[in-house]
Design an enzyme around this catalytic site. Structure first.
Site: not given
Ligand code: NAD
Ligand code: UFG
Length: 337
Positions: A147, A123, A151
């Site tokens: 979190y 991430s 990573k």
């Molecule tokens: P998500 O929660 O929708 O998907 C993660 C999946 O992993 C879920 O289906 C959950 O049931 C499964 N899971 C969790 N723990 C598990 C375990 N111990 N064993 C088996 N399955 C398990 O999240 P996502 O948004 O699809 O994210 C996928 C990956 O990308 C995650 O590792 C997340 O940290 C990373 N990521 C997500 C974002 C974002 O904003 N969505 C940003 C950066 C990185």
């Molecule tokens: N924001 C609002 N109101 C809300 C939600 C978000 O104003 O209700 C703003 C936040 O302050 C930020 C922007 O919208 O400026 C984006 O916020 P998000 O929570 O959607 O995303 P972030 O960039 O804060 O966080 C995301 C993932 C995290 C990850 C991070 C850095 O959710 O898991 O990117 O990769 F750690």
């Protein structure tokens, strides 16, 4: 055969479709702790074929062993993990156990079965509060919450594994802010309870599930004072994993790549783009800054193009239109109404 851990989740389910379209066979392994199997039923509908699914936890070595015994797995895309920043502050042990311990168990089983190709979901959070933007892969790394630390630690663990055995091929994909949904409107992001992230909150406000959006801070040093992020369409992101897999057997290193568009949009720009795409109002109120937020975070995505031949194709309007289609067709997500 590709093992997709966390494949029932938001990014995983979209990646299943991209894998199918690129001709990869795959098996999904997910404990459904943050997903519904309905997402996989919908994926089956989209790709018009059954998919292999095993319900299990990546910390369960025996369950993983039986998957590796049953299927001839040559690469793993590792999405499985917990991802809520606030929750990770409340439950650090759960995050360290699930994400770090889970990854260690997965790597042990991969090693046991001689499968050494791994694409890992990292991430942009590993850049902490960047001094400048756009962010390049060699920028300093830090974490401000458990979190983010999971990573960072997993990246280090995977680098150590490679140092110990250079026959591993590892790709660390650092995602910026995934949004949007598949064009069909059948799959998308389905957060539990009140969304933490901007796009699902905006979408739920437009569909009148929430009264208004709280905009966290309007006094940042940005175009309009609100936070700027690099929103990337989840279908583009999914395709990045296909590109990584296509190259993986020749990688012979720990390849670390940003997956972003290179363009930053403010919260208010996102609100306006969503209103335009949906034809709905998104009422908002300015609220105090959210602790831990940075002013600006967007990628320099040029290395992804150089190494993987990948670049994002979809713009902000398409991201909003696709999020809206998913939200309006499924106001309660995957839950049966
Ligand atoms: P998500 O929660 O929708 O998907 C993660 C999946 O992993 C879920 O289906 C959950 O049931 C499964 N899971 C969790 N723990 C598990 C375990 N111990 N064993 C088996 N399955 C398990 O999240 P996502 O948004 O699809 O994210 C996928 C990956 O990308 C995650 O590792 C997340 O940290 C990373 N990521 C997500 C974002 C974002 O904003 N969505 C940003 C950066 C990185
Ligand atoms: N924001 C609002 N109101 C809300 C939600 C978000 O104003 O209700 C703003 C936040 O302050 C930020 C922007 O919208 O400026 C984006 O916020 P998000 O929570 O959607 O995303 P972030 O960039 O804060 O966080 C995301 C993932 C995290 C990850 C991070 C850095 O959710 O898991 O990117 O990769 F750690």
């Amino acid at each position: 055969m590709v093992l997709v851990t966390g494949g029932a989740g938001y990014i995983g389910s979209h990646t299943c479709i991209a894998l199918h379209e690129a001709g990869f066979d795959f098996v999904v392994f997910d404990n459904l702790s943050n997903a519904s199997q309905e997402s996989l039923f919908r994926v089956q509908k989209i790709i018009d074929r059954p998919i292999s699914f095993v319900q299990g936890d990546i910390r369960d070595k025996e369950a993983l062993r039986s998957v590796f015994t049953q299927y001839d797995i040559d690469a793993v895309i590792h999405f499985a993990g917990l991802k809520a920043v606030g929750e990770s502050v409340q439950q650090p042990l759960e995050y360290y156990d699930n994400n770090i311990n889970g990854t260690i168990v997965l790597c042990q089983v991969m090693q046991e079965f001689g499968c050494k190709n791994m694409v890992f979901s990292s991430s942009a959070t590993v850049y902490g509060d960047p001094h400048t933007t756009p962010i390049k892969e060699d920028f300093p790394l830090s974490a401000t919450n458990p979190y983010g630390r999971t990573k960072l630690f997993i990246e280090e663990i995977l680098r150590d594994i490679f140092v110990s055995d250079t026959s591993w091929n590892i790709v660390l994909l650092r995602y910026f802010n995934p949004v949007g949904a598949h064009k069909s409107g059948l799959i998308g992001e389905d957060p539990n309870g009140i969304p933490n992230n901007l796009m699902p909150f905006i979408a739920q406000t437009a569909v009148k599930k929430r009264d208004y959006l709280s905009v966290f801070g309007d006094d940042y040093d940005t175009v309009d004072g609100t936070g700027v992020r690099d929103y990337i369409h989840v279908v583009d992101l999914a395709f990045g994993h296909v590109k990584a897999l296509e190259k993986i057997s020749n990688i012979k290193e720990v390849l670390t790549v940003n997956l972003g568009t290179g363009k930053g949009y403010s919260v208010l720009e996102m609100v306006r783009a969503f209103e335009k795409a949906s034809g709905k109002d998104v009422p908002y109120q300015i609220a105090p800054r959210r602790s831990g937020d940075v002013a600006k975070c967007f990628a320099d995505p040029s290395y992804a193009f150089e190494t993987l031949g990948w670049s994002a194709q979809k713009g902000i309007q398409e991201m909003c239109e696709d999020s809206w289609r998913w939200q309006s067709q499924n106001p309660n997500g995957y839950a049966k109404d």
